[in-house]
Scaffold this motif. Structure first.
Motif, PDB file in Angstrom:
ATOM      1  N   HIS A   1      -1.348   8.661  -0.182  1.00 31.52           N
ATOM      2  CA  HIS A   1      -1.436   9.823  -1.063  1.00 31.52           C
ATOM      3  C   HIS A   1      -2.530  10.717  -0.501  1.00 31.52           C
ATOM      4  O   HIS A   1      -3.663  10.272  -0.311  1.00 31.52           O
ATOM      5  CB  HIS A   1      -1.761   9.356  -2.486  1.00 31.52           C
ATOM      6  CG  HIS A   1      -1.927  10.467  -3.459  1.00 31.52           C
ATOM      7  ND1 HIS A   1      -0.903  11.330  -3.775  1.00 31.52           N
ATOM      8  CD2 HIS A   1      -2.986  10.864  -4.187  1.00 31.52           C
ATOM      9  CE1 HIS A   1      -1.341  12.201  -4.659  1.00 31.52           C
ATOM     10  NE2 HIS A   1      -2.611  11.950  -4.929  1.00 31.52           N
TER      11      HIS A   1
ATOM     12  N   THR B   1       0.850  -1.197   0.000  1.00 29.09           N
ATOM     13  CA  THR B   1       0.000   0.000   0.000  1.00 29.09           C
ATOM     14  C   THR B   1       0.882   1.242   0.000  1.00 29.09           C
ATOM     15  O   THR B   1       2.086   1.161   0.240  1.00 29.09           O
ATOM     16  CB  THR B   1      -0.900   0.065   1.246  1.00 29.09           C
ATOM     17  OG1 THR B   1      -0.066   0.197   2.397  1.00 29.09           O
ATOM     18  CG2 THR B   1      -1.742  -1.176   1.378  1.00 29.09           C
ATOM     19  N   HIS B   2       0.277   2.393  -0.303  1.00 31.68           N
ATOM     20  CA  HIS B   2       1.006   3.661  -0.191  1.00 31.68           C
ATOM     21  C   HIS B   2       0.024   4.750   0.209  1.00 31.68           C
ATOM     22  O   HIS B   2      -1.197   4.559   0.146  1.00 31.68           O
ATOM     23  CB  HIS B   2       1.696   4.007  -1.508  1.00 31.68           C
ATOM     24  CG  HIS B   2       0.755   4.360  -2.617  1.00 31.68           C
ATOM     25  ND1 HIS B   2       0.078   3.406  -3.335  1.00 31.68           N
ATOM     26  CD2 HIS B   2       0.361   5.550  -3.112  1.00 31.68           C
ATOM     27  CE1 HIS B   2      -0.691   3.989  -4.245  1.00 31.68           C
ATOM     28  NE2 HIS B   2      -0.545   5.295  -4.132  1.00 31.68           N
TER      29      HIS B   2
ATOM     30  N   SER C   1      -1.102  -0.494  -3.874  1.00 36.17           N
ATOM     31  CA  SER C   1      -0.099  -0.301  -4.921  1.00 36.17           C
ATOM     32  C   SER C   1       0.223  -1.588  -5.663  1.00 36.17           C
ATOM     33  O   SER C   1       0.978  -1.558  -6.626  1.00 36.17           O
ATOM     34  CB  SER C   1       1.174   0.321  -4.343  1.00 36.17           C
ATOM     35  OG  SER C   1       1.709  -0.485  -3.355  1.00 36.17           O
TER      36      SER C   1
END
Lengths: 221, 332
Positions: free
Chosen positions: A28, A25-26, A35
């Motif tokens: 933002h 995951t990331h 991701s």
């Protein structure tokens, strides 16, 4: 908001105030996005939050204790029956890289005066698709009496060594250490080519000829 | 010409091979024009897309894209297809450790290679990459660099290898002989379509390989074409999505974008021709086309992930027996 069962890259998973970002995951704009593609797993985070998070959020430890960890599970790379029109191995994906503190199995390839060179075969119980060059420096072989260590009495070419990655190292080598009781040579063959058995913390014995050879022996479990 | 200097392979005739010219096209001047394909889609309608991931067993990720031709031959008397279709494969090698000579890199090193198969276009391509192929590779790298989270893969490199099995054409084959007469404005329109396809198929392959990306990037093309049937000058320029160059006698301008649909970001843009004042409209059109292809992309990826994990759950219990069955014994 309910979590989707399967996420694709770019799928919104939830706000960063309610979850912790795990592998795959990331973050933002203070939102957690996927991701990689795979099933979403939400696990209650362990009391010490894992330090190897990809993008640690700026928040206090006390607060992060309560948050569940969101991650996207990868397909098991050793399982070659993954999908694809060809059935086996069609784009099984999910390669793994050695990270700092990961336990690896490596085979010694070369001995030097100051260090031994090895190739990493297994990272965290997952067999790598390709090997990684690694180096065990003389001072990282054992924890005590470091100045008396000699490479030749610790490893031989072909030995299988359990080690821990201490640094991503330079351009070509990962740096390994065997300076713990559980780390060191786990499998070795004698000069005659017979399998040997560990007899002490620093010696292996050839079962057939009875000859002893010096190694940095890993403590059997 | 690149192929002329290539002495290691058996090269095609440097002038190319020409298709037979049938007597009827010479005798009746109007006959050739009756074969000309015309766009039957609406201006904002895309061609159908076929996409499949996981096609190369040895690669860590791979995908195949096909955009079949929509025009049917106007006449049954010729065997030459009116337009070509687009067929692209992509395979991902890695992430794998960098070669010994490479310097330390804290993030993933991306290499893109685009190659036309020698038989991909009506004019035979060489075996060595020419300038247009290298150019496409650079454009593709720009499009992908913006989406990959490289910091997750220190000290490793990944190679994106694209093979174009069949490329779109720059124009209709019937116009090829009279290129100077029709005043072609540069040509090379097909490269934009090929690039859009490359971006979409590479994106699918990267997700298949399990490399971290911020979003699924997809490619889309929009063009401004001159409509010969329109009455006045202002109506003549029409914006269309997903142009097939063979279906239009004159393309004024075209634009391809690499677009992140859920973030509303553009990672790559390539505009060509005389755009005029409305460049924003053209870019917007290209993003609409990209949104169209991302729909296909997401469906395909979702299907692949479901199959992958369902398969995995089913096989963990009887893995040993199943693997034995799949071994093929070679005899004879």
């Amino acid at each position: 908001m309910a979590l989707p069962s399967i996420a694709l890259p770019g799928t919104l998973l939830g706000p960063a105030t309610k979850y912790l970002p795990g592998p795959g995951t990331h973050i933002h704009n203070a939102q957690i996005y996927a991701s990689i593609a795979g099933p979403v797993v939400s696990s209650p985070s362990r009391p010490p939050p894992p330090s190897s998070k990809p993008a640690p959020t700026p928040k206090t430890n006390a607060k992060s204790k309560a948050l569940p960890l969101l991650s996207i599970s990868q397909p098991n790379p050793t399982n070659d029956t993954a999908a694809g029109i060809l059935g086996v191995g069609g784009g099984s994906g999910a390669t793994i890289l050695p990270e700092v503190e990961s336990t690896v199995l490596a085979r010694i390839t070369r001995l030097g005066a100051r260090f031994a060179t090895a190739e990493i075969l297994v990272v965290n119980d997952i067999v790598c698709a390709s090997t990684f060059q690694a180096m065990i420096r003389r001072e990282d072989i054992r924890a005590t009496e470091k100045d008396k260590v000699t490479i030749a009495d610790s490893f031989r070419v072909g030995d299988l060594v359990r080690g821990v990655v201490i640094s991503l190292g330079d351009q070509s080598n990962y740096y390994l250490t065997t300076a713990q009781n559980e780390l060191g040579v786990v499998m070795a063959t004698s000069e005659e080519g017979n399998t040997m058995f560990p007899v002490s913390w620093k010696e292996f014995i050839d079962g057939r000829t009875g000859r002893r050879e010096g190694r940095k022996v890993a403590k059997p479990f | 010409m690149a192929a002329a200097s290539d002495r290691r392979r058996i090269n095609a005739p440097s002038s190319g091979t020409s298709a037979p010219v049938f007597a009827r096209t010479v005798k009746e001047p109007g006959y050739l024009q009756s074969l000309r394909p015309a766009r039957t889609r609406r201006p904002n309608e895309l061609r159908k897309t076929f996409l499949q991931t996981g096609i190369v067993p040895s690669a860590s990720g791979s995908a195949y894209l096909e955009i079949p031709t929509t025009s049917t031959p106007n006449s049954k008397s010729t065997l030459i297809p009116p337009t070509s279709s687009l067929k692209i494969t992509a395979s991902i090698q890695g992430p794998k450790p960098l070669p010994r000579s490479a310097p330390f890199s804290p993030s993933l090193l991306l290499t893109t290679t685009v190659k036309f198969a020698p038989f991909a276009t009506r004019h035979r391509r060489g075996y060595i990459r020419d300038a247009a192929e290298r150019d496409l590779g650079v454009h593709l790298e720009t499009a992908l660099r913006g989406v990959i989270i490289g910091e997750r893969w220190p000290k490793s490199g990944v190679e994106v290898v694209i093979t174009v099995l069949e490329g779109d054409e720059d124009g209709w084959w019937g116009d090829a002989g009279q290129e100077s007469a029709s005043g072609m404005n540069g040509g090379g329109w097909a490269l934009l379509n090929v690039l859009a396809g490359c971006i979409t198929v590479a994106s699918a392959a990267i997700v298949d390989a399990g490399i971290d990306v911020v979003d699924v990037v997809s490619g889309g093309v929009a063009a401004i074409v001159r409509d010969p049937t329109a009455r006045n000058e202002t109506e003549r320029k029409v914006r269309i999505l997903d142009p097939s160059p063979a279906e239009h006698q004159e393309i004024v301008a075209a634009c391809v974008v690499g677009y992140l649909a859920s973030r509303d970001e553009i990672t790559e843009i390539w505009m060509k021709g005389d755009v005029g004042a409305d460049s924003d409209g053209l870019i917007e059109g290209a993003t609409y086309a990209a949104v169209g292809s991302v729909g296909v992309l997401k469906d395909v990826l979702l299907e692949a992930v479901e199959a992958k994990f369902k398969n995995q759950a089913a096989t963990t219990s009887k893995e040993g027996t199943k693997r034995k069955q799949q071994d093929v014994k070679m005899t004879g």
